[in-house]
Design a protein around this motif. Structure first.
Motif, mmCIF file in Angstrom:
data_model
loop_
_atom_site.group_PDB
_atom_site.id
_atom_site.type_symbol
_atom_site.label_atom_id
_atom_site.label_comp_id
_atom_site.label_asym_id
_atom_site.label_seq_id
_atom_site.Cartn_x
_atom_site.Cartn_y
_atom_site.Cartn_z
ATOM 1 N N UNK A 1 0.903 4.695 -6.965
ATOM 2 C CA UNK A 1 0.211 4.454 -8.236
ATOM 3 C C UNK A 1 -1.082 5.271 -8.298
ATOM 4 N N UNK A 2 -1.894 5.184 -7.233
ATOM 5 C CA UNK A 2 -3.189 5.875 -7.225
ATOM 6 C C UNK A 2 -3.009 7.384 -7.376
ATOM 7 N N UNK A 3 -2.030 7.960 -6.672
ATOM 8 C CA UNK A 3 -1.815 9.408 -6.758
ATOM 9 C C UNK A 3 -1.339 9.812 -8.146
ATOM 10 N N UNK A 4 -0.603 8.925 -8.823
ATOM 11 C CA UNK A 4 -0.152 9.254 -10.183
ATOM 12 C C UNK A 4 -1.320 9.339 -11.156
ATOM 13 N N UNK A 5 -2.476 8.783 -10.757
ATOM 14 C CA UNK A 5 -3.657 8.809 -11.630
ATOM 15 C C UNK A 5 -4.161 10.199 -11.946
ATOM 16 N N UNK A 6 -3.776 11.199 -11.147
ATOM 17 C CA UNK A 6 -4.213 12.579 -11.406
ATOM 18 C C UNK A 6 -3.214 13.313 -12.300
ATOM 19 N N UNK B 1 0.804 -1.224 0.000
ATOM 20 C CA UNK B 1 0.000 0.000 0.000
ATOM 21 C C UNK B 1 0.844 1.284 0.000
ATOM 22 N N UNK C 1 -9.899 -0.496 -5.236
ATOM 23 C CA UNK C 1 -9.194 0.048 -4.062
ATOM 24 C C UNK C 1 -9.659 -0.630 -2.783
ATOM 25 N N UNK D 1 2.706 -0.778 -13.309
ATOM 26 C CA UNK D 1 1.422 -0.061 -13.341
ATOM 27 C C UNK D 1 1.489 1.121 -14.292
ATOM 28 N N UNK E 1 0.997 0.993 -3.896
ATOM 29 C CA UNK E 1 -0.349 1.237 -4.416
ATOM 30 C C UNK E 1 -0.754 2.701 -4.281
ATOM 31 N N UNK E 2 -0.396 3.333 -3.163
ATOM 32 C CA UNK E 2 -0.757 4.744 -2.954
ATOM 33 C C UNK E 2 -0.011 5.649 -3.940
ATOM 34 N N UNK F 1 -2.631 -3.765 -7.881
ATOM 35 C CA UNK F 1 -2.978 -2.881 -9.000
ATOM 36 C C UNK F 1 -4.037 -3.495 -9.915
#
Lengths: 348, 348
Positions: free
Chosen positions: A149-154, A142, A333, A214, A146-147, A329
């Motif tokens: 990766x998730x933040x790169x989504x913006x 996480x 979530x 990812x 994973x966190x 990934x």
């Protein structure tokens, strides 16, 4: 609808914590517990936890074959190993019984990083038996992957990634104090690292490769370093003591390289009483690109409860997933489960 | 494998930004652009963007039926509306052409919140035609909902949720200045709110219900409030000006209630030049429970680029998903796409 039936394999700190958490949840029950420790075998797991509830008795069993001959769990929480090689025979057994599996083994968070052949075997076994296997935890699993990766989504573009987890070892017990070399001399540190007796953090390669895959980045190198954190003052925690000049803990650093340059930069110093020398604990992610993202979680997310919660909270996602070996990934979530766990199951 | 073929419907700031971002990505191409603005219709989209690349010419078309008779996109990026009611006929048309769809409409981030009947219709239409529909954006869609959900995944229990997005309107243009009442008097604010002419933030109900459903919490109430942010000094941004005593922006607050008490607490003040009166912009999530999680992103994630990136980055996840109406909590985590977009497609 019947309760989700859980089998816990390994009743150390993680397995016990998951059992305690599951006892507070709705729509789920524990149907089997396996451990080989003589103090545990033959006891009801609630007695071992010193908890009184109306949950049915489940006697801790040391023979996993005998256990699985008698109960039909939906999912196994495997809390026994750090490395894929150690976890593999247990995962194989669980999968061959057509049981979904979540493993706490750090390397299982992204098993293709350090054990690509075993990862392929797990994937094909899981598909053959129609079940899903996931490795997760707080880190790897996480905070540093994973966190990120998730933040790169913006972001429309990312040119550099820095993840830093600065945590305190003070809440941990004697096993962790030993594993992380708390209180040992520099000489002892040198000899123990030479004999591969100091683990440090397991998981950088898993985190770095999860992020790279990812985002679709081809790495041309991975490196990691271990350094002692030598205290300049006497420090003391509940189970640890580091006199001035000895180790307060270990600093791990790691890098994923693209075109020979650092693209993913990881920092993970772990020590007792970091505040005594001005270190503020926290989880920090710094993404350079468009737009830049600069995140801090202060203090750091508790590693023990975090891993316990991640494993339990991923149960419905694993039950819903298509067969095969999955990583964080691939799945929706994670989330805290405050209602009935069965409400999160998709219609088959 | 052929490129992923994208159709952009609506060529305002969001649609244009997505086109620009797509031009930098591999494995994807734009095959259609629809807009009704007379300055755009009949122009190549690259001319409209003032960008020279070797991407094939795509003439901006005002007649969507004519456009869809000639091209077969894999996915539509629908950048036209804020509300489900406005987006619905366009989504219906796209779905009936068997095209997956991502909508920027704020209410589409969780359409069952404000338009449950239309949400059901979209879901059944999508299943009937074998395609997937998703609403997303930076907020709602990520900062005050998906990120909250993801962070709760490390927790065994959650007793209270606070999400705060403190942002600057200074980078935005004249349309946003008007919509958010920048520079108007308190009297004008009163009369415009009375006639529902000031939008404020659209999305609290969507965010609150996404979080509640993800965690399995039954809400017994939702409330929101709008308040003017009156500046005590003169403020000026590129497109906005607020004299002392007028509105620098609007403060929105919202609450999701459980057992009559606030369980989810949302704060979203938006204004020009917040630093001039000591307000530091950022995204803040504070989760109370076991363990507590206290996150800050400073400064706040840029809303414009953020929404553009979220929509483009979710393309492969939507193409991979099973048919139906999906929300961000159903799909794998978003991620920046730095490699070939087709590498993220699962084998059919």
């Amino acid at each position: 609808m019947q309760n989700i039936k859980v089998f816990i394999w390994g009743f150390g700190a993680m397995g016990r914590g998951m059992a305690e958490m599951l006892l507070t949840k709705k729509g789920v029950e524990i149907v089997g517990v396996c451990d080989i420790h003589p103090d545990l075998v033959g006891k009801d797991f609630k007695t071992a936890l010193d908890i009184k509830t109306d949950h049915p008795e489940v006697i801790i069993e040391q023979d996993v074959d005998k256990l699985l001959a008698n109960v039909k769990p939906d999912i196994a929480l495997l809390c026994t190993d750090s490395f894929v090689a150690g976890a593999f025979p247990k995962i194989k057994k669980v999968v061959e019984h057509k049981i979904d599996c979540i493993s706490t083994a750090e390397e299982m968070a992204y098993p293709s990083a350090n054990a690509p052949e075993l990862a392929k075997k797990i994937d094909s076994l899981a598909k053959q038996h129609g079940v899903t296997v996931l490795g997760t935890g707080i880190n790897p699993g996480f905070i540093m992957d994973l966190l990120v990766v998730a933040l790169s989504g913006v972001m429309s573009d990312v040119s550099h990634i820095e993840a830093k987890r600065v945590n305190s070892l003070s809440p941990f017990g004697p096993v962790v104090m030993h594993e992380q070399g708390v209180g040992i001399s520099l000489e002892a540190y040198e000899s123990r690292t030479a004999s591969h007796d100091l683990a440090g953090h397991v998981g950088f390669k898993e985190s770095v490769m999860m992020i790279a895959d990812a985002l679709g980045v081809k790495l041309d190198g991975f490196e990691q370093q271990m350094k002692p954190i030598v205290t300049t003052i006497d420090r003391k925690s509940k189970y640890g003591e580091a006199k001035k000049g000895t180790l307060a803990g270990i600093n791990m650093t790691g890098q994923g390289l693209v075109d020979g340059k650092v693209f993913i930069d990881m920092f993970h110093p772990q020590q007792i009483e970091p505040e005594m020398e001005g270190t503020h604990t926290g989880d920090y992610i710094k993404l350079t690109g468009t737009p830049a993202v600069n995140m801090a979680i202060q203090p750091e997310v508790d590693g023990g409860i975090g891993t316990i919660a991640m494993c339990v909270n991923m149960i419905p996602h694993v039950l819903n997933a298509r067969p095969g070996l999955k990583t964080m990934i691939d799945l929706p979530v994670p989330r805290a489960i405050l209602g009935d766990m069965r409400d999160l199951l998709e219609d088959a």
